[in-house]
Design a protein around this motif. Structure first.
Motif, mmCIF file in Angstrom:
data_model
loop_
_atom_site.group_PDB
_atom_site.id
_atom_site.type_symbol
_atom_site.label_atom_id
_atom_site.label_comp_id
_atom_site.label_asym_id
_atom_site.label_seq_id
_atom_site.Cartn_x
_atom_site.Cartn_y
_atom_site.Cartn_z
ATOM 1 N N VAL A 1 0.586 -1.188 -0.203
ATOM 2 C CA VAL A 1 0.039 -0.261 0.041
ATOM 3 C C VAL A 1 0.352 1.254 0.218
ATOM 4 N N ASP B 1 1.526 4.843 0.735
ATOM 5 C CA ASP B 1 0.847 5.820 1.155
ATOM 6 C C ASP B 1 1.659 6.745 1.212
ATOM 7 N N ASP C 1 -1.123 -0.489 -4.349
ATOM 8 C CA ASP C 1 -2.753 0.148 -4.712
ATOM 9 C C ASP C 1 -2.894 1.418 -3.542
ATOM 10 N N SER C 2 -3.117 2.153 -3.570
ATOM 11 C CA SER C 2 -2.733 3.415 -2.819
ATOM 12 C C SER C 2 -4.270 3.928 -2.030
ATOM 13 N N PRO C 3 -4.360 4.710 -1.213
ATOM 14 C CA PRO C 3 -5.494 4.481 -0.251
ATOM 15 C C PRO C 3 -5.956 6.167 -0.429
ATOM 16 N N PRO D 1 -4.563 10.035 4.452
ATOM 17 C CA PRO D 1 -6.020 9.388 5.406
ATOM 18 C C PRO D 1 -6.847 10.358 6.435
ATOM 19 N N TRP E 1 -6.927 9.407 12.050
ATOM 20 C CA TRP E 1 -6.071 7.954 11.429
ATOM 21 C C TRP E 1 -4.819 8.601 11.479
ATOM 22 N N TRP F 1 -4.071 3.925 8.478
ATOM 23 C CA TRP F 1 -4.981 4.205 7.108
ATOM 24 C C TRP F 1 -4.158 2.960 6.264
ATOM 25 N N ALA F 2 -3.032 3.021 5.833
ATOM 26 C CA ALA F 2 -2.332 2.445 4.417
ATOM 27 C C ALA F 2 -2.613 0.760 5.028
ATOM 28 N N ARG G 1 -5.315 -0.720 6.512
ATOM 29 C CA ARG G 1 -6.684 -0.879 6.628
ATOM 30 C C ARG G 1 -6.581 -1.570 5.665
ATOM 31 N N HIS G 2 -6.375 -0.376 4.279
ATOM 32 C CA HIS G 2 -6.893 -0.432 3.043
ATOM 33 C C HIS G 2 -6.044 -1.591 2.762
ATOM 34 N N LEU H 1 -8.155 -4.828 1.380
ATOM 35 C CA LEU H 1 -7.535 -5.807 0.036
ATOM 36 C C LEU H 1 -7.625 -7.565 -0.136
#
Length: 391
Positions: free
Chosen positions: A78, A80, A105-107, A110, A114, A119-120, A122-123, A127
């Motif tokens: 992820v 970030d 991927d990128s979220p 935040p 967070w 936050w990363a 969590r994303h 996935l």
């Protein structure tokens, strides 16, 4: 008796207690528990939060791609909000090295409340859950794993019935400052969170090492990870508390073949690593800060002062108490230095290192009250979490 004599005896008593009554924290023989390989290997998703990690990814990511794991496994990196091409580099490394499937991927940024890393995470967990894994391996972008790392972690978790198995990655010790500060960092951590107590189900002691955490997916869901700890700066300890608090069985020990490749060549780099979260560890409580400073002074700084003061003034009792306390301090530090393959004479320098940690802790509090909070890679968290207040 003088105040110095009483204080020297108090320091000696503290070291006798630490030697025998603090979970034998100083022993470094707690490695992955006994394990046997399962007949059916569960599926695992590896989640790697990464922010501006292009400098270390070429050493760490290929080790994950090359995992020799008999079951189904894949990696979710992820990105970030990196500005150094971390995501593109990760894709290029996967094309070059092959191995386990990699998704990058990128979220996005935040939301309020967070930390960026969580936050990363969590994303990445979101996935991963689409694949229905039995386990999640949460590992940092600077951690290099031996080819059998995932295999042995899963075998240990399955054999011991653990919901969380974490290894304290061996940190880099090459520069002068790394040799002086890094082994002590792990030593102090083990003193605060004795590893043997962590594995006891009924104990309140809980901690993990964020660089390498194997977590059962259902345990993560039961403990509401990472939502329950979304504002935690010391996220690994908060994660372990959440899992153990929800009935999970956890384990933490030292790693043999899991290593951090992140360099900390200057004192400034190590200072920032410690001071960004030290006051959060004390729950931003001035009384706890005062107690910590006094405790460090009495336990670590007073013994050499008492030894030399007693020798110079002719007070043999003070000198003996200080000398014995320093000897116990040195003896308990030796196993950690051996683990880090450092010379034994460094053990006598622990009071100097403890003084540095005292200054780092005070600086952490100063930064907090100046409104800077915990700063890391371009983000500042003015009020970091103190654990699980919002579960």
């Amino acid at each position: 008796m003088s105040a110095v004599a009483w204080t020297a005896l108090g320091s000696l008593a503290a070291w006798l207690w630490l030697l025998l009554g603090q979970g034998f924290f100083w022993r470094t023989d707690l490695r992955l528990p006994p394990r046997r390989e399962p007949d059916d290997w569960p599926s695992v998703c590896v989640v790697v939060p990464a922010r501006d990690e292009a400098a270390v990814l070429p050493e760490s990511l290929p080790s994950l791609l090359a995992q020799d794991y008999p079951g189904r496994a894949e990696i979710f990196l992820v990105d970030d909000g990196s500005s150094d091409g971390t995501g593109e580099l990760a894709r290029a490394l996967a094309r070059t090295h092959g191995g386990l499937p990699l998704t990058v991927d990128s979220p996005g940024e935040p939301p309020a409340g967070w930390t960026g890393k969580l936050w990363a995470v969590r994303h990445g967990i979101g996935l991963a859950r689409a694949r229905g894994p039995e386990y999640l391996l949460l590992t940092d972008a600077d951690i290099a794993h031996a080819p059998d790392s995932l295999r042995t972690l899963v075998a240990a978790a399955r054999t011991g019935g653990f919901d969380l198995v974490s290894q304290m990655a061996r940190l880099r010790v090459e520069s002068v400052w790394e040799r002086l500060v890094v082994p002590a960092f792990v030593y102090f951590f083990a003193q605060l969170y004795p590893f043997r107590w962590i594995a006891v189900k009924d104990s309140r002691t809980a901690a993990a090492a964020g660089g390498c955490v194997l977590l059962r997916a259902d345990a993560a869901e039961r403990a509401r990870i990472p939502d329950a700890i979304r504002h935690a700066v010391i996220d690994d300890v908060a994660l372990a508390r959440a899992v153990k608090g929800s009935g999970g069985h956890i384990w933490l020990g030292l790693a043999e073949r899991v290593d951090s490749v992140r360099p900390y060549p200057r004192l400034h780099d190590l200072w920032r690593m410690v001071s960004r979260s030290a006051y959060a560890q004390l729950r931003h409580n001035p009384l706890l800060l005062l107690g910590t400073v006094l405790g460090l002074a009495v336990v670590y700084l007073l013994p050499p002062v008492a030894l030399f003061t007693g020798l110079l003034s002719g007070h043999t009792g003070i000198a003996a108490a200080g000398g014995l306390a320093w000897l116990l301090m040195t003896a308990t530090y030796l196993p950690m230095l051996r683990y880090y393959r450092q010379p034994a004479w460094l053990a006598a320098s622990l009071p100097v290192t403890a003084f540095l940690y005292l200054l780092m802790t005070v600086d952490s509090a100063v930064q907090h009250y100046m409104g800077r909070g915990a700063a890391w890679k371009g983000r500042t968290y003015a009020r970091p979490d103190t654990a699980l207040d919002e579960r």
